[in-house]
Design an enzyme around this catalytic site. Structure first.
Site, mmCIF file in Angstrom:
data_model
loop_
_atom_site.group_PDB
_atom_site.id
_atom_site.type_symbol
_atom_site.label_atom_id
_atom_site.label_comp_id
_atom_site.label_asym_id
_atom_site.label_seq_id
_atom_site.Cartn_x
_atom_site.Cartn_y
_atom_site.Cartn_z
ATOM 1 N N SER A 148 0.858 -1.333 -0.045
ATOM 2 C CA SER A 148 0.084 0.154 0.107
ATOM 3 C C SER A 148 0.818 1.154 -0.244
ATOM 4 O O SER A 148 1.653 1.321 -0.889
ATOM 5 C CB SER A 148 -0.961 0.132 1.200
ATOM 6 O OG SER A 148 -2.021 1.014 1.182
ATOM 7 N N THR A 149 0.673 2.096 1.022
ATOM 8 C CA THR A 149 1.387 3.380 0.938
ATOM 9 C C THR A 149 2.980 3.191 0.919
ATOM 10 O O THR A 149 3.690 2.330 1.633
ATOM 11 C CB THR A 149 1.302 4.246 2.308
ATOM 12 O OG1 THR A 149 -0.219 4.148 2.554
ATOM 13 C CG2 THR A 149 1.848 5.612 2.320
ATOM 14 N N HIS B 229 -2.549 -0.957 -3.330
ATOM 15 C CA HIS B 229 -3.567 -0.204 -3.497
ATOM 16 C C HIS B 229 -3.406 1.165 -3.888
ATOM 17 O O HIS B 229 -2.315 1.885 -3.608
ATOM 18 C CB HIS B 229 -3.925 0.256 -1.655
ATOM 19 C CG HIS B 229 -4.137 -0.952 -0.864
ATOM 20 N ND1 HIS B 229 -3.966 -0.795 0.473
ATOM 21 C CD2 HIS B 229 -4.646 -2.095 -1.345
ATOM 22 C CE1 HIS B 229 -4.310 -2.048 0.985
ATOM 23 N NE2 HIS B 229 -4.865 -2.833 0.024
ATOM 24 N N MET C 259 -0.090 1.203 5.050
ATOM 25 C CA MET C 259 -0.951 1.685 6.183
ATOM 26 C C MET C 259 -2.177 0.637 6.478
ATOM 27 O O MET C 259 -2.862 0.004 5.524
ATOM 28 C CB MET C 259 -1.730 3.017 6.058
ATOM 29 C CG MET C 259 -2.597 3.458 7.025
ATOM 30 S SD MET C 259 -1.968 4.059 8.530
ATOM 31 C CE MET C 259 -3.404 4.749 9.270
#
Length: 358
Positions: A178-179, A204, A298
């Site tokens: 993700s992040t 993501h 996250m």
């Protein structure tokens, strides 16, 4: 607990107003200012340094990527790019991520209630993730390394007969991020040889962005990288990235080969596509023929699924804290006992190849 202080930069007054309203609904977030361009933003930063900046891509006087590069070279602050651009503007957003942006969100679509419900949550969660991100200074010149040479199909693809996929021991690698994951994935995939095991990835990111992301990686890596389509075969030398924003990606077995299924469904762990969905499908359909890797991000998406993969006999890895932009997803997986080993980003490609060598 202190609130996350956010500076919004967008030339549209309606977008500034909408973003301020969306972020202010969360009691953990405070919008300290909303600027119409980078010059006005710079004055705000001199008075009060925000924890996170949301930054428009296209603005008069100075575009967002140029401002981002100046910011990262002088005063690194977590930045989330906020854009209404889709396919035609994705290359610019990729440049922003390479320049140091930690994530990308799409601007809220005014008057579309169903979209706003999910978009509000995604915007707020992205800003919260960015507030925890480790950002490092970057040279103002940006990235200068040349793409790796692309080999011919003969060096990458197995024979058209598909005999290589007939082995029941053929391995498949599942990765979730993700992040901070876009640049981390680039580092991993660039280090892989052309005959690497088949890889499926959930990263993501917003809809209409993954196709350009995959195309960008395809030009940099020896493996072939593409946005996944329903029914795509998982094979050596190929990487499939789940389409962003709208559907889940699952691993399915058809005889002696693996394929991906792209299906609609609700948000899982607040995400669609969800790493948990991919990992669970791998646990059910691949078992010990799979390797699971959870990377920077996250939240906790993927932690449960990675544990299920481990329990099904898969080898599992988590990225370590020191090399993660946000140590959320790996931390949750480690806490659940889901990771066989915790490794730095620079070792993931090597460990992946060793775990799939039979």
């Amino acid at each position: 607990m202190a609130k996350i202080r956010v500076l919004i930069i967008d030339d549209s007054a309606s977008v500034r107003q909408a973003m301020t309203a969306i972020l202010s609904e969360d009691p953990a977030i405070e919008v300290i200012a909303a600027a119409a361009d980078p010059f006005a933003a710079a004055r705000h930063i001199q008075e009060e340094v925000p924890d996170v900046i949301t930054l428009d891509v296209e603005m008069p006087r100075m575009d967002g990527v140029t401002f981002l590069r100046k910011l990262m070279s002088q005063k690194p602050i977590p930045v989330v790019m906020c854009s209404s651009l889709v396919e035609e503007g994705s290359e610019t957003l990729l440049q922003a991520l390479e320049a140091g942006a930690v994530d990308v969100i799409l601007k809220p679509r005014m008057g579309v209630a169903d979209h706003l419900t999910e978009a509000k949550m995604r915007i707020r969660e992205t800003v919260k993730g960015a507030a925890r991100a480790r950002v490092r200074g970057r040279p103002a010149t940006g990235r200068t390394t040349a793409p790796a040479a692309k080999l011919t199909a003969d060096a990458v693809l197995p024979p058209p007969s598909g005999r290589a996929m007939s082995r029941t021991t053929e391995m498949v690698v599942c990765i979730g991020a993700s992040t901070g994951g876009t640049e981390a994935l680039r580092e991993v995939l660039e280090a892989l040889p052309a005959n690497s095991p088949g890889i499926v990835i959930v990263q993501h990111m917003p809809e209409s962005f993954t196709r350009a992301f995959a195309k960008r990686l395809n030009g940099l890596c020896q493996v072939d990288v593409k946005e996944a389509e329903d029914g795509d075969t998982v094979m050596r030398g190929h990487v499939l990235i789940a389409p962003g924003g709208l559907r889940h990606m699952m691993l399915e077995r058809q005889g002696a080969r693996y394929v991906v299924a792209i299906k609609e469904g609700p948000l899982v762990s607040r995400h669609r596509p969800s790493v948990d969905v991919l990992f669970r499908s791998a646990a059910r359909n691949a078992g010990s023929n799979a390797v699971g890797i959870i990377m920077t991000g996250m939240g906790d998406d993927g932690a449960r699924g990675l544990l299920e993969m481990k329990q099904a006999g898969a080898r599992t890895f988590a990225q370590d804290e020191a090399s993660s932009v946000v140590f959320g997803m790996p931390k949750e997986a480690i806490a659940r006992g889901a990771a066989d080993r915790v490794i730095p980003l620079g070792a993931i490609a090597r460990e992946l190849l060793q775990a799939t060598a039979r």
